[in-house]
Scaffold this motif. Structure first.
Motif, PDB file in Angstrom:
ATOM      1  N   UNK A 205       0.742  -1.264  -0.304  1.00 33.48           N
ATOM      2  CA  UNK A 205      -0.471  -0.101   0.034  1.00 33.48           C
ATOM      3  C   UNK A 205       0.908   0.990   0.252  1.00 33.48           C
ATOM      4  N   UNK A 206       2.027   1.508   0.767  1.00 31.75           N
ATOM      5  CA  UNK A 206       2.761   2.180   0.462  1.00 31.75           C
ATOM      6  C   UNK A 206       4.436   1.573  -0.471  1.00 31.75           C
ATOM      7  N   UNK A 207       4.560   3.135  -0.257  1.00 35.31           N
ATOM      8  CA  UNK A 207       5.725   1.994  -1.505  1.00 35.31           C
ATOM      9  C   UNK A 207       7.355   3.264  -0.832  1.00 35.31           C
ATOM     10  N   UNK A 208       8.973   2.699  -0.232  1.00 38.88           N
ATOM     11  CA  UNK A 208       9.418   3.346  -0.016  1.00 38.88           C
ATOM     12  C   UNK A 208      10.980   3.248  -0.955  1.00 38.88           C
ATOM     13  N   UNK A 209      12.225   3.932  -1.078  1.00 39.92           N
ATOM     14  CA  UNK A 209      13.556   3.967  -1.721  1.00 39.92           C
ATOM     15  C   UNK A 209      13.888   2.513  -1.428  1.00 39.92           C
ATOM     16  N   UNK A 210      13.401   1.261  -0.570  1.00 39.97           N
ATOM     17  CA  UNK A 210      13.838  -0.070  -0.110  1.00 39.97           C
ATOM     18  C   UNK A 210      12.340  -0.624  -1.066  1.00 39.97           C
ATOM     19  N   UNK A 211      11.284  -0.641  -1.261  1.00 38.15           N
ATOM     20  CA  UNK A 211      10.115  -1.562  -1.777  1.00 38.15           C
ATOM     21  C   UNK A 211       9.376  -1.376  -0.672  1.00 38.15           C
ATOM     22  N   UNK A 212       8.337  -2.327  -0.940  1.00 39.72           N
ATOM     23  CA  UNK A 212       6.896  -2.503  -0.309  1.00 39.72           C
ATOM     24  C   UNK A 212       7.318  -1.907   1.924  1.00 39.72           C
ATOM     25  N   UNK A 213       6.650  -0.934   2.531  1.00 36.37           N
ATOM     26  CA  UNK A 213       7.012  -0.442   3.439  1.00 36.37           C
ATOM     27  C   UNK A 213       7.051  -1.024   4.567  1.00 36.37           C
ATOM     28  N   UNK A 214       6.836  -0.765   5.318  1.00 32.26           N
ATOM     29  CA  UNK A 214       7.395  -2.215   7.008  1.00 32.26           C
ATOM     30  C   UNK A 214       5.327  -1.417   7.658  1.00 32.26           C
ATOM     31  N   UNK A 215       5.417  -2.270   7.447  1.00 30.11           N
ATOM     32  CA  UNK A 215       3.278  -2.638   7.608  1.00 30.11           C
ATOM     33  C   UNK A 215       2.876  -1.557   9.137  1.00 30.11           C
ATOM     34  N   UNK A 216       2.564  -0.715   9.035  1.00 26.84           N
ATOM     35  CA  UNK A 216       2.344  -0.343  10.514  1.00 26.84           C
ATOM     36  C   UNK A 216       0.964   0.506   9.778  1.00 26.84           C
ATOM     37  N   UNK A 217      -0.145   0.167   9.509  1.00 25.12           N
ATOM     38  CA  UNK A 217      -1.286   0.981   8.982  1.00 25.12           C
ATOM     39  C   UNK A 217      -2.447   0.058   9.014  1.00 25.12           C
ATOM     40  N   UNK A 218      -2.152  -1.164   7.767  1.00 24.91           N
ATOM     41  CA  UNK A 218      -2.789  -1.978   7.358  1.00 24.91           C
ATOM     42  C   UNK A 218      -3.147  -2.649   7.813  1.00 24.91           C
ATOM     43  N   UNK A 219      -4.401  -4.282   7.403  1.00 25.17           N
ATOM     44  CA  UNK A 219      -4.450  -5.263   8.190  1.00 25.17           C
ATOM     45  C   UNK A 219      -3.617  -6.000   9.296  1.00 25.17           C
ATOM     46  N   UNK A 255      -0.679   5.731   8.110  1.00 19.27           N
ATOM     47  CA  UNK A 255      -1.908   6.517   7.626  1.00 19.27           C
ATOM     48  C   UNK A 255      -3.370   7.181   9.436  1.00 19.27           C
ATOM     49  N   UNK A 256      -2.064   5.871  10.334  1.00 15.96           N
ATOM     50  CA  UNK A 256      -3.473   6.052  11.164  1.00 15.96           C
ATOM     51  C   UNK A 256      -3.273   7.244  12.311  1.00 15.96           C
ATOM     52  N   UNK A 257      -4.605   7.743  12.397  1.00 15.45           N
ATOM     53  CA  UNK A 257      -4.934   8.945  13.722  1.00 15.45           C
ATOM     54  C   UNK A 257      -3.674   9.449  14.351  1.00 15.45           C
ATOM     55  N   UNK A 258      -3.021   7.988  15.059  1.00 12.74           N
ATOM     56  CA  UNK A 258      -2.452   8.430  16.281  1.00 12.74           C
ATOM     57  C   UNK A 258      -0.841   7.114  15.443  1.00 12.74           C
ATOM     58  N   UNK A 259      -0.027   7.886  15.016  1.00 15.64           N
ATOM     59  CA  UNK A 259       1.152   7.738  14.058  1.00 15.64           C
ATOM     60  C   UNK A 259       2.080   6.722  15.420  1.00 15.64           C
ATOM     61  N   UNK A 260       2.680   5.747  14.919  1.00 14.71           N
ATOM     62  CA  UNK A 260       3.538   4.829  15.652  1.00 14.71           C
ATOM     63  C   UNK A 260       4.743   5.818  16.133  1.00 14.71           C
ATOM     64  N   UNK A 261       5.153   6.916  15.756  1.00 14.42           N
ATOM     65  CA  UNK A 261       5.960   7.599  16.121  1.00 14.42           C
ATOM     66  C   UNK A 261       6.195   8.509  17.196  1.00 14.42           C
ATOM     67  N   UNK A 262       4.439   9.042  17.695  1.00 16.91           N
ATOM     68  CA  UNK A 262       3.812   9.396  19.189  1.00 16.91           C
ATOM     69  C   UNK A 262       3.706   8.214  20.156  1.00 16.91           C
ATOM     70  N   UNK A 263       3.024   6.841  18.847  1.00 20.17           N
ATOM     71  CA  UNK A 263       2.738   6.302  20.273  1.00 20.17           C
ATOM     72  C   UNK A 263       4.017   5.325  20.874  1.00 20.17           C
ATOM     73  N   UNK A 264       5.092   4.972  19.692  1.00 24.55           N
ATOM     74  CA  UNK A 264       6.784   4.833  20.506  1.00 24.55           C
ATOM     75  C   UNK A 264       7.347   6.350  21.665  1.00 24.55           C
ATOM     76  N   UNK A 265       6.961   7.389  21.426  1.00 21.75           N
ATOM     77  CA  UNK A 265       7.297   8.506  22.160  1.00 21.75           C
ATOM     78  C   UNK A 265       6.298   8.035  23.769  1.00 21.75           C
ATOM     79  N   UNK A 266       4.822   8.227  23.954  1.00 16.92           N
ATOM     80  CA  UNK A 266       4.476   7.928  24.936  1.00 16.92           C
ATOM     81  C   UNK A 266       5.462   6.595  25.894  1.00 16.92           C
TER      82      UNK A 266
END
Length: 577
Positions: A205-219, A255-266
């Motif tokens: 669903x997302x692409x990065x310079x290294x290929x498919x993105x790590x799945x932080x927001x899909x099923x 694309x979640x309402x709470x970004x994984x970086x915000x969750x990590x920060x907490x």
């Protein structure tokens, strides 16, 4: 007895091979996709792996140790067995600190944690507060930068494995040095990445310079997010690391309402409170978005700091005259002055390099400058040059001193790259050690193709050649001889001045002002009663009167008729009367 657990949501049958035999694993009630088995005669040091639906035995995605490399069996590792000696350590605040970026594999000829311990006193004498390690998660081959790690929970064995890292952190804490670790959560390397068979760790669903993105927001991304966050907490908790540098967070797509970086920060904030120890999160980002370092209460992601490439580009281009690539937007005294006072050169305005507007302004009233790291060199800005040439191969001693002075007197948290303090004569190249012939050939050809496309006419070192790696190892005979010793003394004097001068650690951007002359190529930065005057050109610079000199790079600096005269390529720090 050891309890083995693994997440494999698509598997119909999972087994663990441990202690010389296969053991069936059962689904864990209430934890969808998780499997578990208890093996009575397995314990610390037992080799094991998982088999999915009768296939090959694979390493554990959460392996704590990979003694046989990333393609081999995992090994049970019990963290509690290590005897720590840092019980009185409570960490160091980022504000007021000086960082030192270090690659374990090339910091010493031995390329190990234990050998690096032998050089820590050099860092203490230099005045360093925090050591920032390039990634140490297990990767394929013997040597590499570490950004192609695949076993994120294991420590690269050639460096010394998990025990070696713990000895290194313990030794740092014993000398008053904090340790920040570079971690990569935007992609995994191409060799030894076995996460795919286990579950949907990646998404197209997302692409990065290294290929498919790590799945932080899909099923099924809940478990992937937990995998990353728990990994981060493990480095901080189990290895006593004091902070994490998060690689290229602009490539973490969520694309979640709470970004994984915000969750990590907490989560890191909660762990810090529990441990009673200062913990920090530092982002690398290409977004020029201050929301990364804005508190969660104010709608930001709550990270503690981020690298400031705009300051690097502005200073590098002003010193070297380079204007290729992204340097086309930099180089003037005006741009350098803007980054010193407003952090970002691109804060919503036009970027010629990008062909669009870029960035967002930093709130100078509410955002302390220590949340941004300032540097003249780092692993990217050296190693991603075609020949891995350092500033010492490009600039003369006078301009090297100018660059060092502006890094260490700017309002940001300063960072040095290993060997920079003595103007190391060794390059730091891009090097890899992929055992697969096709992958090795692709890396070599891709590197040459990349620089050919950008008009580089020189020879590009082969990343796969062992000599490319060997040439990148620091030469520790250099600091004791000229001209390296003089530059080392200059860095020591600057850091000592910074430590004893309150104005130089004041993080308030509103207390920084800059004047300059574009044609004469000089710049004067004022921080309270302290003034830093720098001449970038070859000729003498005449600047407004600055006060009493505290530190000068050239004895020819003199006051005359209400002005201060600086020899070409020189810098001086003054205090107003």
């Amino acid at each position: 007895m050891t309890r083995f657990e693994v997440w494999a949501p698509k598997a119909g049958r999972v087994e663990v091979e441990a202690a010389g035999s296969l053991h069936a694993m059962e689904p864990i009630p209430g934890r969808p996709g998780w499997w578990a088995a208890e093996v009575p005669d397995a314990g610390h040091g037992t080799d094991y792996g998982f088999r999915l639906d009768g296939g090959d035995v694979l390493p554990d995605p959460r392996s704590r140790r990979q003694p046989y490399g990333v393609h081999g069996r995992s090994q049970v590792y019990e963290h509690h067995r290590h005897q720590w000696h840092d019980q009185g350590w409570h960490g160091r605040p980022l504000a007021g600190s000086v960082l030192y970026e270090l690659h374990v594999g090339t910091f010493t000829p031995e390329g190990t944690f234990d050998a690096a311990i032998g050089r820590l006193d050099h860092l203490v004498e230099l005045g360093i507060d925090i050591v920032e390690l390039l990634p140490v998660a297990a990767f394929s081959g013997h040597h590499g930068w570490g950004y192609d790690g695949v076993d994120l929970w294991a420590v690269h064995e050639p460096y010394g494995g998990p025990d070696g890292l713990k000895r290194f952190v313990d030794a740092c804490h014993g000398r008053g040095l904090a340790v920040v670790l570079d971690v990569v959560y935007n992609h995994l390397g191409p060799s030894g990445n076995y996460l795919g068979p286990y579950g949907p760790y990646f998404t197209s669903a997302h692409q990065t310079p290294w290929g498919p993105a790590v799945n932080f927001d899909q099923a099924d991304s809940d478990e992937v997010r937990a995998f990353v966050i728990e990994n981060a907490l493990s480095w901080l908790r189990d290895f006593h690391i004091d902070g994490l540098r998060l690689d290229a967070v602009h490539a973490i797509r969520d694309d979640r309402a709470v970004h994984v970086l915000e969750e990590l920060s907490a989560e890191v904030e909660a762990l810090s409170a529990h441990l009673g120890r200062e913990l920090v999160l530092i982002a690398e980002s290409d977004l020029n978005d201050p929301r990364l370092v804005t508190s969660r209460d104010a709608g930001g992601l709550g990270l503690d700091a981020q690298w400031s490439d705009d300051f690097h580009h502005a200073l590098h281009a002003a010193l070297t005259g380079e204007r290729q690539g992204y340097y086309c937007d930099f180089g003037s005294m005006a741009v350098l002055a803007k980054t010193l006072t407003e952090v970002f050169r691109h804060d919503g305005g036009w970027s010629r390099f990008r062909g669009r507007r870029h960035g967002r302004p930093v709130d100078r009233l509410r955002t302390p400058a220590h949340r941004f790291l300032g540097y003249l060199q780092n692993h990217d800005q050296v190693g991603n040059r075609a020949a891995g040439d350092r500033q010492s191969a490009v600039l003369d001693a006078g301009l090297l001193k100018v660059g060092a002075a502006l890094v260490l007197t700017a309002p940001f948290t300063p960072m040095l790259f290993m060997g920079e303090e003595w103007g190391a004569g060794t390059p730091w190249c891009y090097f890899t050690d992929h055992p697969e012939p096709e992958l090795a050939r692709a890396v070599t050809e891709g590197r040459r193709r990349e620089f050919s496309r950008h008009g580089w006419a020189g020879e590009v070192p082969d990343p796969q050649a062992e000599q490319t790696y060997r040439r990148s190892i620091l030469d520790w005979s250099e600091p004791g001889r000229e001209p390296h010793r003089e530059l080392l003394d200059w860095h020591r004097a600057l850091i000592a001045l910074r430590r004893r001068t309150p104005e130089l650690t004041d993080p308030r951007l509103t207390r920084v002002s800059v004047s300059y002359d574009e044609d004469a190529r000089w710049l004067v930065m004022r921080r309270g009663a302290v003034t830093v005057a720098a001449a970038f050109g070859p000729g003498e610079a005449v600047v407004p009167e600055c006060g009493e000199p505290l530190l000068v790079s050239d004895p020819g600096v003199r006051a005359e008729s209400g002005t201060t005269r600086l020899p070409g390529a020189s810098v001086a720090v003054f205090r107003r009367k």
